[in-house]
Write an enzyme that holds these catalytic residues in place. Structure first.
Site, short mmCIF file in Angstrom:
data_model
loop_
_atom_site.label_atom_id
_atom_site.label_comp_id
_atom_site.label_asym_id
_atom_site.label_seq_id
_atom_site.Cartn_x
_atom_site.Cartn_y
_atom_site.Cartn_z
N TYR A 103 -1.93 60.34 56.03
CA TYR A 103 -1.06 60.90 54.70
C TYR A 103 0.58 60.28 54.95
CZ TYR A 103 -4.93 63.89 53.30
OH TYR A 103 -6.05 64.38 53.01
N LYS B 102 -11.26 73.16 63.88
CA LYS B 102 -9.88 73.58 64.47
C LYS B 102 -9.42 74.57 65.57
CE LYS B 102 -7.48 72.64 59.83
NZ LYS B 102 -6.67 71.36 60.24
N ASP C 140 -15.84 77.74 53.91
CA ASP C 140 -15.04 76.80 54.69
C ASP C 140 -14.14 77.49 55.46
OD1 ASP C 140 -13.59 75.04 55.77
OD2 ASP C 140 -13.51 73.59 54.14
C1 LIG Z 1 -10.22 74.27 55.00
C2 LIG Z 1 -10.47 73.07 55.60
N1 LIG Z 1 -11.71 72.28 55.63
C3 LIG Z 1 -11.73 71.28 56.02
C4 LIG Z 1 -10.57 70.48 57.02
C5 LIG Z 1 -10.95 69.27 57.48
O1 LIG Z 1 -10.86 69.55 58.88
P1 LIG Z 1 -10.80 67.89 59.71
O2 LIG Z 1 -9.26 67.37 59.54
O3 LIG Z 1 -10.96 68.47 61.22
O4 LIG Z 1 -11.70 66.93 59.35
C6 LIG Z 1 -9.30 71.11 56.92
C7 LIG Z 1 -8.43 70.35 57.53
O5 LIG Z 1 -7.27 70.65 57.49
C8 LIG Z 1 -9.25 72.38 56.17
O6 LIG Z 1 -7.94 73.07 56.24
#
Ligand SMILES: Cc1ncc(COP(=O)(O)O)c(C=O)c1O
Length: 420
Positions: free
Chosen positions: A16, A264, A235
């Site tokens: 980014y 995470k 999610d």
């Molecule tokens: C709500 C949510 N879903 C999916 C992701 C994607 O996760 P990753 O960066 O481990 O691929 C993130 C990452 O910030 C997120 O905050």
């Protein structure tokens, strides 16, 4: 700058980041608790918890030990046809924590979202309902950077350059009152026969704008999905593991999704691992004499033993102390500390929930890097983006350290506001 930085920097492509104009990244040589040690000897407090993952603090001894021990016996093995203890124990633990029976491991949050979408689409296909192939998602949503995840993230978000390659689904606004809820209800009823699933970041939408919605709205969306045969995907990659106060954000709304994505903080932020959890009913939808009804996914490093061992250690830490209390303490301190920013020119909103504090600018500051640099100068790592200046520290941050993060936020934003 250290020698390794100078040697590697010409070859690194940052996430980014407009590489033509971005300043150098900060070289970090070690970390402990909530602090990062920089190559020049300075120590700074991390107010972002390594993109919201480092919930127990850096280098937590129990997690480091689990990683070390696991690496002595089995650092990796393929997961297709071979089993290992850490993954099996972790699957049982996650099933017990979430109430969802089946766990599909993967290596990043984005991949766990891809898996959730594939589960939802194929579930209906396997039932002879291939028309149910669209996904309901929300404005300001963010679900990751891979193509499926981008296609269900907010269409006006970070990924417009890839519009022509992402499938269009049904993007709705999260209802805010009874009128928009009535509209949303009608819309969902109208598209239900084409819709496989709804995906939402429960209670807090993260990278798409740090927007909050109420447990009531979440519960209403969940029951609409049940009424219309739409799978409900939570999610919880950002919200899971106490970020919003409860273990999972869905618990605050008293709802049980069909599918949950976690990542995470799953390993306490120490190493990459994610999981997609599915209900017994979703799983049963894949059982068949037809081999084509199987879930066709299998990342090389799925269920990596070291990552699973770290996650088990993290689960033990969550069980050993009251993280709801940690989040509540952070919430109170953030509320009091950030409140004075509310009336300042250029500030559109200040909001706090759980261990998440957000100061929203009316317009995105032109030099966001200058704001970040001011924070670092004052001993704090914060990474505002777009119109959002957010604080999401490790859940174990001490009162004094958090106060420093809040004070620096207030100083930097007040200075910025005075220059408007
Ligand atoms: C709500 C949510 N879903 C999916 C992701 C994607 O996760 P990753 O960066 O481990 O691929 C993130 C990452 O910030 C997120 O905050």
């Amino acid at each position: 700058m250290p020698e390794w930085f100078q040697a590697g920097a010409p070859h690194i492509w940052l996430p980014y980041t407009q590489m033509q104009t971005a300043p150098d990244a900060l070289p970090v040589v070690s970390a402990e608790g909530c602090r990062l040690r920089l190559a020049d000897g300075r120590e700074i407090i991390d107010g972002t918890a390594a993109w919201w993952s480092m919930c127990h603090g850096y280098q937590h001894p129990a997690i480091v030990q689990a990683i070390h021990e696991q690496s002595q016996t089995l650092s990796h093995v393929m997961f297709a046809g071979l089993a290992h203890e850490s993954a099996y124990r972790l699957a049982a633990e996650l099933a017990q924590l979430t109430g969802l029976e089946r766990v599909f491991f993967s290596d990043s949050g984005s991949t766990s979202v891809e898996v959730a979408l594939k589960m939802a689409l194929q579930y209906w296909r396997n039932q002879g309902k291939p028309r149910k192939s669209k996904i309901i998602h929300f404005t300001h949503g963010y679900h990751g950077d891979t193509f499926g995840a981008m296609s269900v993230s907010s269409r006006d978000g970070f990924h417009t350059a890839y519009d022509s390659l992402t499938t269009r689904h049904f993007q709705l606004d999260i209802p805010e009152d009874e009128y928009s809820m009535a509209e949303c209800t009608d819309m969902i009823a109208g598209i239900a026969d084409k819709t496989a699933a709804l995906i939402i970041e429960p209670l807090v939408q993260g990278a798409g704008g740090m927007k909050f919605h109420s447990p009531d709205v979440l519960a209403a969306l969940r029951s609409l999905c049940r009424d219309h045969d739409i799978l409900f995907i939570a999610d919880e990659i950002m919200t899971g593991f106490y970020r919003t106060g409860t273990r999972f954000a869905c618990e605050e709304a008293g709802i049980m999704p069909d599918i949950i994505c976690v990542g995470k903080a799953l390993t306490g932020g120490h190493i990459g691992l994610a999981a997609t959890l599915a209900s017994a009913d979703v799983f049963a939808g894949f059982l068949s004499d037809d081999s084509q009804h199987a879930l066709m996914h299998g990342p090389t490093f799925m269920a990596n033993p070291i990552a699973c061992a770290a996650a088990l250690a993290s689960c033990q830490l969550f069980a050993a102390s009251d993280y709801t209390e940690h989040a509540a303490r952070i919430e109170t301190q953030l509320r009091e500390g950030l409140n004075p920013l509310r009336p300042l020119p250029g500030i559109a909103d200040v909001r706090v929930t759980g261990a998440i504090g957000v100061v929203e600018f009316a317009n995105a500051p032109t030099d966001i890097f200058a704001l970040r640099a001011e924070c670092v100068k004052r001993g704090v790592w914060l990474r505002p983006f777009g119109t959002c200046f957010y604080l999401m520290p490790p859940l174990v941050i001490e009162q004094g350290e958090l106060q420093r993060v809040i004070d620096v936020t207030c100083e930097v934003i007040t200075d910025w506001s005075q220059r408007l």
